[in-house]
Design a protein around this motif. Sequence first.
Motif, PDB file in Angstrom:
ATOM      1  N   ASP A 391      33.168  29.775  38.209  1.00  0.00           N
ATOM      2  CA  ASP A 391      33.097  28.473  38.196  1.00  0.00           C
ATOM      3  C   ASP A 391      32.727  28.247  40.017  1.00  0.00           C
ATOM      4  N   PHE A 392      32.466  26.802  40.209  1.00  0.00           N
ATOM      5  CA  PHE A 392      31.899  26.456  41.416  1.00  0.00           C
ATOM      6  C   PHE A 392      32.967  26.846  42.442  1.00  0.00           C
ATOM      7  N   LYS A 393      34.280  26.563  42.108  1.00  0.00           N
ATOM      8  CA  LYS A 393      35.283  26.936  43.048  1.00  0.00           C
ATOM      9  C   LYS A 393      35.405  28.464  43.638  1.00  0.00           C
ATOM     10  N   ASN A 394      35.154  29.147  42.753  1.00  0.00           N
ATOM     11  CA  ASN A 394      35.152  30.547  43.069  1.00  0.00           C
ATOM     12  C   ASN A 394      33.895  31.091  44.079  1.00  0.00           C
ATOM     13  N   PHE A 395      32.659  30.300  43.725  1.00  0.00           N
ATOM     14  CA  PHE A 395      31.671  30.611  44.244  1.00  0.00           C
ATOM     15  C   PHE A 395      31.651  30.359  45.640  1.00  0.00           C
ATOM     16  N   ILE A 396      32.107  29.002  45.927  1.00  0.00           N
ATOM     17  CA  ILE A 396      32.092  28.256  47.039  1.00  0.00           C
ATOM     18  C   ILE A 396      33.254  29.205  48.124  1.00  0.00           C
TER      19      ILE A 396
ATOM     20  N   GLN B 194      42.556  31.364  44.598  1.00  0.00           N
ATOM     21  CA  GLN B 194      42.606  32.591  45.251  1.00  0.00           C
ATOM     22  C   GLN B 194      42.945  33.434  43.872  1.00  0.00           C
ATOM     23  N   ASN B 195      43.841  32.825  43.047  1.00  0.00           N
ATOM     24  CA  ASN B 195      44.157  33.821  41.892  1.00  0.00           C
ATOM     25  C   ASN B 195      42.966  33.975  40.980  1.00  0.00           C
ATOM     26  N   SER B 196      42.171  32.797  40.806  1.00  0.00           N
ATOM     27  CA  SER B 196      41.273  32.843  39.678  1.00  0.00           C
ATOM     28  C   SER B 196      39.973  33.730  40.341  1.00  0.00           C
TER      29      SER B 196
END
Lengths: 464, 324
Positions: A391-396, B194-196
Amino acid sequence: MIFQSYEYISLLIFVLVIFWFLSRKIQNIILLIASYIFYGYITPWLVFLLLSYTLVNYFSALKIQNTKSQKNRKLFFAFSIFSGLFVLGAFKYFGFFIENFTDLLAYFGFLDSKMTLQIFLPVGISFYTFQTISYVFDVYKGKTKARKSIIDVSLFIGFFPQLIAGPIERANSLLTQIEKQKHFKIKNFNDGIFLIIWGFFKKLVIADNVAIISDKIFLLQDPHFSLLVLASLAFGVQIFADFSGYTDIARGSAKLFGINLSNNFNNPYFSRSMIEFWRRWHITLSIWFRDYVYIPLGGSKRSNAKTYLNILITFILTGLWHGAAWNFVFWGLYNGIIIILTRIYLSKTNFRINALGIMLTFCFIHIGWFIFRSENFYLSLLSSFSGISIDFKNFIYLFMQVLIFSLPLYIFGAYQVIITKKNNLHRLGFFDNLYIKSIIVMFLYLGILILRSNSTSDFIYFKF
Amino acid sequence: MLFFQSEKNNFNQKLYNEISSSAPDYVFIGNSMLETRIDEIYLEKLLGDNKDVLLLTMPGGMSSSWYLYLKNFVAEAGINPDNVYIFFRDYELTKPLYRTQGEYSQKLDLLSRTEEVKFDMIINSNSGIGDKLSRLFDEIYPIQAKNNKARDLINRLSVSPYIPKIIPFTFLRVTLGLDDSNYIPVLREYKNIQNSTNDLFSRKNFRSTEIFDFSDIPSEFKKTSSFLNLMVDISDEHDIELTFVRVQKRPNSINSKISDVILNDYIDKLNKFLISKEVNFIDLEGKGFSLDYYLDGDHINPEYIKDFTEYFYRENMIYFGGEN
């Protein structure tokens, strides 16, 4: 011995303390002893390998120079070149050859299973083989003279700051400096310290921290395409910071002894085309392949078709030099093709926008890094559209980590590009001020202590 | 402050006083391997008869911390438990220098008396020139201990495009050492990201080609120059029933065949050494728990901590404890 160890720092300080009180001849003997300690510290028998390289090339060069018969000169030349390439081939490529050969036999049913050989690769062998070849080649072509001093030639081949991962020096550059009386200059000393600290910062803070992200993504089973893009970007930062960091430490260490090594990098990620990239990336290797492969093949003096073939051969060999694996061959081929296409484009049009060129080249380079880094790049690509979603959050989050760590690299690079353009000189502008430099060194040192990665790995180019 | 703060911690006298005035029946020493496996309250419940359990853990701590806990908080505190269990993994018992510098050095200060002669002896005898110099710099100014704070700062800045609110909190908290408690909802969101990301990089997503570092493997079984020998000596001198517990590797952990052979040989030698010293050894490798029970690495998922505690109690404590 590796640069990022207290053993190296201790050796450097110890040799430096006594070096400047000695005569030229003794200075070179001390540097040679230090070089052999450096090389044999972990695996002592490597010193004998280096010594045999030195002896073969020392005597071959003298024989080539002193023999009048052209046939005998050719014989000594061929002996020297092929013995070097044979040893390099045996250590580096024999396992690859056997694996692929038995693969082929197994495919046609002559063998039940393929064979794999794990052969120990002496660190730095690709670098000093090329350096010795250049010495003998230049003597054969009359571009340089064979030296009588075995100490000087041994030091030229084994000089510890550049022994393991270059820069690949030429006799006319390094050997002539070794032969001269060296004088202590405070500017050299300051520049040396700055380069060493900046090199360590690039390696320990930037490369090793970004490596955590790229290594993990390249290990994933089904990475999403966006993750592969991120991994290529991260690897681009990692390999540049790692290799240019090594070169800076090498150049800085040599400067402390009054020796200037060649610059291997000139802000390669600001190149406007792939042709320019190869003039800015691993410069000493590019020049080596140009002078000892591309030009002897005929260079660009003949037809376009022959020129393109020479480019492809040169780049496939460049890829193969990096390692005995198909991804390196494909990477070389990819670079060759892009360079041919660039030549065709540049010959047909004058339309150029610098910013667009830099962006396009940046993309080409990183597609190349993806091939270079990913052992099964085609499998990764195939799976990347159906793999783990991100998802966008992880990528950012991951992208920002790469960006934060690589920021000093790009800011300093952009500054250098602007200053170079302005002054038309390779100068550091306000970084040349001693006080500014000292403050920067202090901050870089604090940065290393606080931000260095917990998982320090070897320099990438050690394995080539 | 993030940068200019030199600190050497003092011995944790408060913890010592608390322990010496208590009378635990069982003491468990270890790191996160232990923390994620044994629930002390649940274990006390299982043991019944008002039995007390004490967990002494230092997250990330290794054999140096286990030795100091055993010496200073068990033997010298005179608490005489029925059994002391020390949880370890792989080669950890005989890698004395592992995690003794930087932030760990400061954590170890809390467990160390002013003079730790034998501790220093083990550290010095295992240190090369590089280790000694590094230790010297660390003692002059332990800036490496700030590594975690700096990392925290970078991690928080990395989520700032998504959670802009985190920026002011981050600088104040990390650089001035302020309390996090005022902005728990923001932190919760940050932890979720962080966890994901950790989930993305969890072991299940890796292909079978893992990097393996051969230089990490000790070439010999160094029992005499490690904390293992000191711990065995303490148990002998103070008549402490000591049990070393080797925890399971993650079931799908991928080691090369060579590394497995070397590790098995090592564990075999360790076992023989402990038998010769009349010290107990429990090898949990390959026992009891499938992949579903694991969180990351070799850590058990917190929701299964009671299952593991119960398993350990049933399979090992009844026998070794003797009286249940």
